[in-house]
Design an enzyme around this catalytic site. Structure first.
Site, PDB file in Angstrom:
ATOM      1  N   ASN A   1       0.801  -1.224   0.000  1.00 47.49           N
ATOM      2  CA  ASN A   1       0.000   0.000   0.000  1.00 47.49           C
ATOM      3  C   ASN A   1       0.834   1.275   0.000  1.00 47.49           C
ATOM      4  O   ASN A   1       0.366   2.319  -0.439  1.00 47.49           O
ATOM      5  CB  ASN A   1      -0.989  -0.001   1.174  1.00 47.49           C
ATOM      6  CG  ASN A   1      -0.318  -0.254   2.509  1.00 47.49           C
ATOM      7  OD1 ASN A   1       0.714  -0.927   2.597  1.00 47.49           O
ATOM      8  ND2 ASN A   1      -0.893   0.268   3.579  1.00 47.49           N
TER       9      ASN A   1
ATOM     10  N   GLY B   1       2.164  -5.643   7.650  1.00 45.71           N
ATOM     11  CA  GLY B   1       1.229  -6.508   6.944  1.00 45.71           C
ATOM     12  C   GLY B   1       0.047  -6.876   7.820  1.00 45.71           C
ATOM     13  O   GLY B   1      -0.233  -6.229   8.837  1.00 45.71           O
ATOM     14  N   SER B   2      -0.621  -7.931   7.455  1.00 45.91           N
ATOM     15  CA  SER B   2      -1.815  -8.366   8.174  1.00 45.91           C
ATOM     16  C   SER B   2      -1.453  -9.044   9.486  1.00 45.91           C
ATOM     17  O   SER B   2      -0.298  -9.436   9.715  1.00 45.91           O
ATOM     18  CB  SER B   2      -2.616  -9.345   7.314  1.00 45.91           C
ATOM     19  OG  SER B   2      -1.907 -10.573   7.173  1.00 45.91           O
ATOM     20  N   VAL B   3      -2.439  -9.206  10.341  1.00 41.52           N
ATOM     21  CA  VAL B   3      -2.224  -9.879  11.622  1.00 41.52           C
ATOM     22  C   VAL B   3      -1.780 -11.315  11.393  1.00 41.52           C
ATOM     23  O   VAL B   3      -0.827 -11.797  12.032  1.00 41.52           O
ATOM     24  CB  VAL B   3      -3.509  -9.832  12.478  1.00 41.52           C
ATOM     25  CG1 VAL B   3      -3.343 -10.686  13.737  1.00 41.52           C
ATOM     26  CG2 VAL B   3      -3.845  -8.391  12.859  1.00 41.52           C
TER      27      VAL B   3
ATOM     28  N   GLY C   1       1.722 -11.391  10.289  1.00 38.30           N
ATOM     29  CA  GLY C   1       2.587 -11.058  11.417  1.00 38.30           C
ATOM     30  C   GLY C   1       2.811 -12.236  12.348  1.00 38.30           C
ATOM     31  O   GLY C   1       3.926 -12.432  12.856  1.00 38.30           O
TER      32      GLY C   1
ATOM     33  N   GLU D   1       4.127  -3.949  12.455  1.00 41.21           N
ATOM     34  CA  GLU D   1       2.999  -3.043  12.294  1.00 41.21           C
ATOM     35  C   GLU D   1       1.933  -3.803  11.523  1.00 41.21           C
ATOM     36  O   GLU D   1       2.059  -4.045  10.321  1.00 41.21           O
ATOM     37  CB  GLU D   1       3.401  -1.782  11.536  1.00 41.21           C
ATOM     38  CG  GLU D   1       2.264  -0.776  11.438  1.00 41.21           C
ATOM     39  CD  GLU D   1       2.517   0.316  10.428  1.00 41.21           C
ATOM     40  OE1 GLU D   1       1.588   0.610   9.646  1.00 41.21           O
ATOM     41  OE2 GLU D   1       3.637   0.863  10.405  1.00 41.21           O
TER      42      GLU D   1
ATOM     43  N   CYS E   1      -3.672   0.347   7.183  1.00 44.14           N
ATOM     44  CA  CYS E   1      -3.936  -0.289   8.472  1.00 44.14           C
ATOM     45  C   CYS E   1      -4.425   0.706   9.506  1.00 44.14           C
ATOM     46  O   CYS E   1      -5.029   0.319  10.503  1.00 44.14           O
ATOM     47  CB  CYS E   1      -2.676  -1.006   8.972  1.00 44.14           C
ATOM     48  SG  CYS E   1      -1.224   0.038   9.031  1.00 44.14           S
TER      49      CYS E   1
ATOM     50  N   GLU F   1       7.408   3.095  15.775  1.00 42.46           N
ATOM     51  CA  GLU F   1       8.228   3.582  14.671  1.00 42.46           C
ATOM     52  C   GLU F   1       8.034   5.083  14.500  1.00 42.46           C
ATOM     53  O   GLU F   1       7.242   5.706  15.207  1.00 42.46           O
ATOM     54  CB  GLU F   1       7.860   2.840  13.375  1.00 42.46           C
ATOM     55  CG  GLU F   1       8.133   1.348  13.461  1.00 42.46           C
ATOM     56  CD  GLU F   1       7.932   0.625  12.148  1.00 42.46           C
ATOM     57  OE1 GLU F   1       8.839  -0.103  11.739  1.00 42.46           O
ATOM     58  OE2 GLU F   1       6.858   0.806  11.536  1.00 42.46           O
TER      59      GLU F   1
END
Length: 491
Positions: A161, A235-237, A240, A257, A293, A471
Site C-alpha cells: 500500500n 502486513g496483516s495480523v 505477522g 505493524e 492499516c 516507529e
C-alpha cells in the site's frame, strides 16, 4: 518483459530487475514475477523471486558490510543518509509516478510519501548522536557504564500500500544506528524499491543497503536466516503471526505493524460537517484508496448527530474524483490487485446480505476509462451493528461502516471488543470527555479532532494484535540497537 521498442513509459521504469546486494546487481535462478498496472492491466515488466540461496548471499554481503558500517563515524553515516534523502527529493516526481503506476495510488498522494520519507531520513540522521549509553553508580572503585550498539543485519519486509514509504521511510533508523539493511518490497509493487537501489548506488558502502525482491518464500528466508538480527514487518495480523513464528527459532528482534479495525468516535457536541471531513480523511479514500492499516473504518456516531453527519459523509464521498492514478487531478484511484478487489467486493456483498444499508457506492465506477482496472467506488454502509463482519474484520479497501451509540461506557466496551487496536479518532469539544476517552480506548495512536495524519518524531504503533514496537520516532532508532553493560574495577 516490456516491448523491445521503447515507449515513453519505459523511460520511467527501473532498468535493473535483478537483486541488489554487495553494491552490485545480480541475476537469480528464481522465477519471474510479472508486474502489471492495477489501473490499466498494462505490463510493467518483471521482477525476480529471490531464492533461499540468493537471500543467503545477500545476508552474507550485508554482514560483511555491517562490520565496517558500524565503525563508521556517526556523522559520516548521517551524511550518507542525508545524501540519500536529497536524491529522493531530486527524483520525487519520477518515484511518485512509479508508485502510482505500480501500486495504483494517486500521484499526488505518492508525492507526499516521497516527501515524508525524506523527512524521516533527515530526522534519523539528526539523531545519530543520541544513540547513547549511561553511567550507573555502583560504588567506590567501580565504573559501570552501558553502550548502545547496532544489532547487525536488519531486514525490512514491506507492504503493497505504500511501496516507497516502506523502503525509504523505514531505512533511516536501522542505517543511522549502524546496521546493514536488506529491503524486501511487496511482490506486487517492487518498482520504486528497484529504482531507489539504482539511484542510491554508491551512496552507501557496498552491502550496507540491499534490495531483494520476491514473495512469501523470499520473506520467509529472511525471517529464518540465522545472520539476520531483526525483522521489521508491515502486513496483516495473520502474516505477522507467521513472521513471529518463523523468527522464534533464532529469537530475532521484531517490529510488527499489523492490521487494524480502527474506530472514529463522534460525540453529541461535535459538528457534523467537521466529523464528516474527519471520516473521509480518516478512511484514507484519497490517499491509498482505503488500503491502510490505520484507516478509521468503524465510525461511531452519537445518535443526536447521526443522521446529519451521515448525510454530510455521503455528500463528501460522492464528490471524490475517482480516476487513473497517474493523473494529477485524481483524488482516489484503484485497489492494488485482483485479490484486493475481490476481497473488497466480497465484503460489500456480505454487508448487504448481513442487513447493513448501502448509503453510497458499492460497485465499479461507470467511467469506461476505468473499466480495465481494479476500481471500486468509495463505499458507505449505514445501520451497521457490531456483530456484522464488515464491522469486525479489516477489509483493507474503501469501505466505511457507520454505527450508532448513546452510552459512553457501552461505547468503550464496543470499541475495545476487538483483538486489534492501532488507531482511534475522537471528535468532541468537551476537553474532559476527549482525554477520558483517549485514556480508555485500547489503541496506540489517538487523534482528537483529527484523523490520518502522521508527524515526524511521533511514535506510531499498535496495542494488542496490531503489532509490536513503535516507529517514526526515537523509539524506532533505539529498537535498532542493543545494550551492552561494561563493569570496570578500578585499582
Amino acid at each position: 518483459m516490456l516491448q523491445t521498442a521503447e515507449r515513453p513509459l519505459d523511460r520511467r521504469l527501473p532498468k535493473h530487475r535483478g537483486l541488489y546486494y554487495g553494491g552490485a546487481w545480480h541475476t537469480s535462478a528464481g522465477r519471474e514475477i510479472v508486474v502489471t498496472s492495477p489501473a490499466t492491466g498494462e505490463s510493467l515488466g518483471t521482477a525476480v523471486e529471490a531464492t533461499v540461496e540468493d537471500v543467503d548471499r545477500a545476508v552474507t554481503a550485508a554482514r560483511q558490510a555491517f562490520l565496517l558500517w558500524r565503525d563508521t563515524p556517526a556523522q559520516e553515516r548521517a551524511k550518507a543518509i542525508r545524501k540519500a534523502a536529497a536524491i529522493l527529493r531530486e527524483h520525487a516526481d519520477e518515484l511518485a509516478y512509479l508508485d502510482a503506476l505500480d501500486g495504483g495510488n494517486p500521484l499526488t498522494a505518492m508525492l507526499y510519501d516521497v516527501e515524508i520519507s525524506a523527512d524521516y531520513m533527515d530526522y534519523f540522521a539528526g539523531l545519530v548522536t543520541e544513540i547513547k549509553g549511561s553511567t550507573i553508580p555502583i560504588g567506590v572503585g567501580t565504573l559501570n557504564y552501558t553502550l548502545r550498539e547496532p544489532l547487525g543485519v536488519v531486514a525490512r519486509i514491506g507492504a503493497f500500500n505504500h511501496p516507497l514509504l516502506f523502503v525509504a521511510g523505514k531505512c533511516g533508523a536501522p542505517l543511522a544506528a549502524g546496521n546493514a539493511l536488506i529491503i524486501k518490497p511487496a511482490d506486487q509493487t517492487p518498482l520504486s524499491a528497484l529504482r531507489i537501489a539504482e539511484l542510491w548506488d554508491g551512496v552507501f558502502p557496498p552491502g550496507v543497503f540491499s534490495v531483494v525482491t520476491g514473495g512469501r518464500d523470499a520473506g520467509a528466508a529472511l525471517v529464518a536466516h540465522p545472520r539476520v538480527a531483526k525483522i521489521g514487518f508491515i502486513g496483516s495480523v495473520n502474516a505477522g503471526r507467521a513472521v513471529m513464528n518463523g523468527a522464534s527459532a533464532t529469537l530475532k528482534a521484531l517490529t510488527l505493524e499489523l492490521g487494524g479495525k480502527n474506530a472514529l468516535i463522534a460525540c453529541a457536541d461535535a459538528a457534523p460537517a467537521e466529523v464528516a471531513d474527519g471520516v473521509v480523511r480518516g478512511m484514507n479514500f484519497r490517499y491509498v484508496t482505503g488500503q491502510s492499516c490505520n484507516s478509521t473504518s468503524r465510525v461511531y456516531l452519537h445518535i443526536d448527530i447521526h443522521d446529519a453527519t451521515l448525510s454530510e459523509i455521503v455528500k463528501r464521498v460522492r464528490d471524490i474524483k475517482v480516476g487513473l492514478p497517474t493523473e494529477r487531478d485524481t483524488e482516489m484511484s484503484c485497489l492494488s490487485s485482483q485479490a484486493q478487489f475481490d476481497k473488497t467486493m466480497s465484503y460489500i456483498k456480505l454487508g448487504v446480505e448481513g442487513g447493513a444499508r448501502l448509503a453510497y457506492g458499492g460497485k465499479r465506477p461507470a467511467d469506461p476509462k476505468l473499466a480495465r482496472g481494479f476500481f471500486v467506488e468509495p463505499t458507505v454502509f449505514a445501520d451497521v451493528t457490531d456483530d456484522m463482519r464488515i464491522a469486525r474484520e479489516e477489509i483493507f479497501g474503501p469501505v466505511v461502516s457507520v454505527l450508532r451509540w448513546t452510552d459512553e461506557n457501552d461505547l468503550l466496551t464496543r470499541v475495545n471488543a476487538l483483538d486489534v487496536g492501532l488507531t482511534c479518532s475522537i471528535w468532541t469539544h468537551d476537553l474532559d470527555r476527549a482525554h477520558r476517552l483517549a485514556s480508555k480506548v485500547e489503541a496506540g495512536y489517538i487523534w482528537i479532532n483529527g484523523a490520518s495524519t502522521h508527524h515526524v518524531g511521533v511514535p506510531f504503533g499498535g496495542y494488542k494484535q496490531s503489532g509490536l514496537g513503535r516507529e517514526e520516532s526515537i523509539e524506532e532508532l533505539l529498537a535498532c540497537t542493543q545494550i551492552k553493560n561494561v563493569n570496570v574495577t578500578l585499582r
